[in-house]
Design a protein around this motif. Structure first.
Motif, PDB file in Angstrom:
ATOM      1  N   LYS B 127       0.850  -1.181   0.000  1.00  0.00           N
ATOM      2  CA  LYS B 127       0.000   0.000   0.000  1.00  0.00           C
ATOM      3  C   LYS B 127       0.888   1.233   0.000  1.00  0.00           C
ATOM      4  CE  LYS B 127      -3.878  -2.202   0.157  1.00  0.00           C
ATOM      5  NZ  LYS B 127      -4.442  -2.349  -1.187  1.00  0.00           N
ATOM      6  N   MET B 128       0.414   2.270  -0.664  1.00  0.00           N
ATOM      7  CA  MET B 128       1.219   3.477  -0.805  1.00  0.00           C
ATOM      8  C   MET B 128       1.513   4.168   0.530  1.00  0.00           C
ATOM      9  SD  MET B 128       2.547   4.046  -3.576  1.00  0.00           S
ATOM     10  CE  MET B 128       3.081   5.737  -3.317  1.00  0.00           C
ATOM     11  N   GLY B 129       0.707   3.874   1.537  1.00  0.00           N
ATOM     12  CA  GLY B 129       0.935   4.497   2.841  1.00  0.00           C
ATOM     13  C   GLY B 129       2.366   4.301   3.315  1.00  0.00           C
ATOM     14  N   VAL B 130       2.844   3.058   3.223  1.00  0.00           N
ATOM     15  CA  VAL B 130       4.203   2.742   3.657  1.00  0.00           C
ATOM     16  C   VAL B 130       5.223   3.500   2.810  1.00  0.00           C
ATOM     17  CG1 VAL B 130       5.778   0.860   4.161  1.00  0.00           C
ATOM     18  CG2 VAL B 130       3.331   0.433   4.173  1.00  0.00           C
TER      19      VAL B 130
END
Lengths: 194, 154
Positions: B127-130
């Motif tokens: 996920k792009m969050g990381v």
């Protein structure tokens, strides 16, 4: 005295065997090629810097690309597929027909190229959600970079008759002046969603 | 007569190929010694995404890697199935990234320091969050040149 010759072992196949080994090792050791999409990050924001003194950018100069947590793509308020992104981006960057909704076109004089119409102030703004998949994000980045690369190649072909990466440094700089990469990534926000 | 002919036959010299295997073995060892095996043992599993506009990272000495992915099968018990960050041979927390990259840079040549490239090797399902968190940390560490590792799409 009769000499008895000791029969020597035929070692000529030894070379073949070691060649085989050599080839085997050459094939199996993967020369880990480091390839990637090279990007530049903006320097960190100053903590003291007030947020509202941002530079004013006209709406027509901004190309908003949003990716949501379902990996859907929205460009300038419309949902489109990744395949169409490249042509859309190119259309935006060049603004060939001087569309009032696309960025302002101005004529500038670039050394080695001469008079050319460019959109000086265009900015591509890319925003993603925390839930976006890395693959989709990279695909979008890839398309944006590809749009720039294609435009540069087209210009290089037209003016110098070669591809961009075959040009000498001075001409490359000239082409870069016409099409500088302006991809800005918004400060991360959590838009919610999964 | 017969005696003379026999003598003549014996003269034909044979090229010795006995040293050929040694030469080839030397080549073999040379290649085995020079081709570097992978630098770290991966503790996360990742398949990098595909893209087309790739550039080669020329100098290996300038590149530092950050691996992102789910822990490998025998570490799942200890570290769970959430995406983790690996730098060198250890798992790192997001807020350690800045420190670790700064340390890496300190160990580099004075001339090479500004040329540091951080290569993010992340699984395509991350996920792009990381990734965003890592990017923020890299900005703080002034490691601004990054590369998203990917494979060439045919």
């Amino acid at each position: 005295m009769a000499k008895r010759s000791v029969p020597s072992i035929n070692a000529s196949s030894m070379a073949d065997i070691s060649f085989l080994l050599l080839v085997f090792f050459l094939v199996t050791t993967s020369m880990a090629v480091n390839k990637g999409l090279i990007r530049k990050l903006p320097p960190p924001l100053d903590k003291d810097q007030p947020i509202d003194t941002q530079i004013k950018i006209k709406e027509r100069d901004v190309f908003v690309v949003l990716i949501n947590s379902q990996n859907q793509l929205m460009v300038e308020g419309k949902q489109i597929s990744v395949k169409d992104l490249r042509s859309k981006t190119k259309e935006f960057i060049t603004n060939e027909y001087n569309d009032p909704n696309l960025p302002i076109v101005s004529t500038v004089n670039v050394p080695l190229i001469g008079q050319i119409n460019i959109t000086k102030d265009h900015v591509i703004s890319l925003q993603n959600d925390r839930g976006t998949d890395y693959q989709s994000y990279l695909e979008v980045q890839n398309e944006l970079v590809a749009a720039y690369n294609e435009l540069r190649d087209e210009l290089a072909k037209q003016k110098f008759g070669k591809y961009f990466n075959e040009l000498d440094e001075a001409s490359q700089l000239a082409v870069l002046k016409v099409y500088p990469q302006k991809i800005s990534e918004a400060e991360p926000k959590n838009y919610g969603g999964d | 007569m017969a005696k003379i002919r026999k003598k003549g036959e014996k003269v034909v010299p044979e090229i010795s190929t006995a040293s050929l295997p040694d030469i080839i073995f030397m080549l073999l060892f040379f290649f085995m010694a020079t081709t570097s095996m992978k630098e770290v043992s991966y503790m996360v599993k990742f398949t990098v995404p595909e893209a087309t506009e790739l550039q080669k990272l020329e100098k290996k000495t300038l590149v530092r890697h950050i691996y992102v992915g789910k822990p490998i099968a025998n570490l799942v018990k200890l570290h769970g199935t959430e995406s983790r960050i690996q730098i060198d041979d250890e798992f790192a927390d997001v807020n350690q990234v800045e420190e670790l990259i700064t340390l890496e840079r300190e160990s580099m040549n004075e001339v090479d320091k500004p040329k540091l490239i951080v290569s993010i090797k992340a699984d395509k399902e991350t996920k792009m969050g990381v990734i965003t968190d890592i990017k923020q940390e890299l900005r703080k560490a002034y490691a601004l040149k990054i590369s998203y590792a990917a494979t060439q799409r045919q």
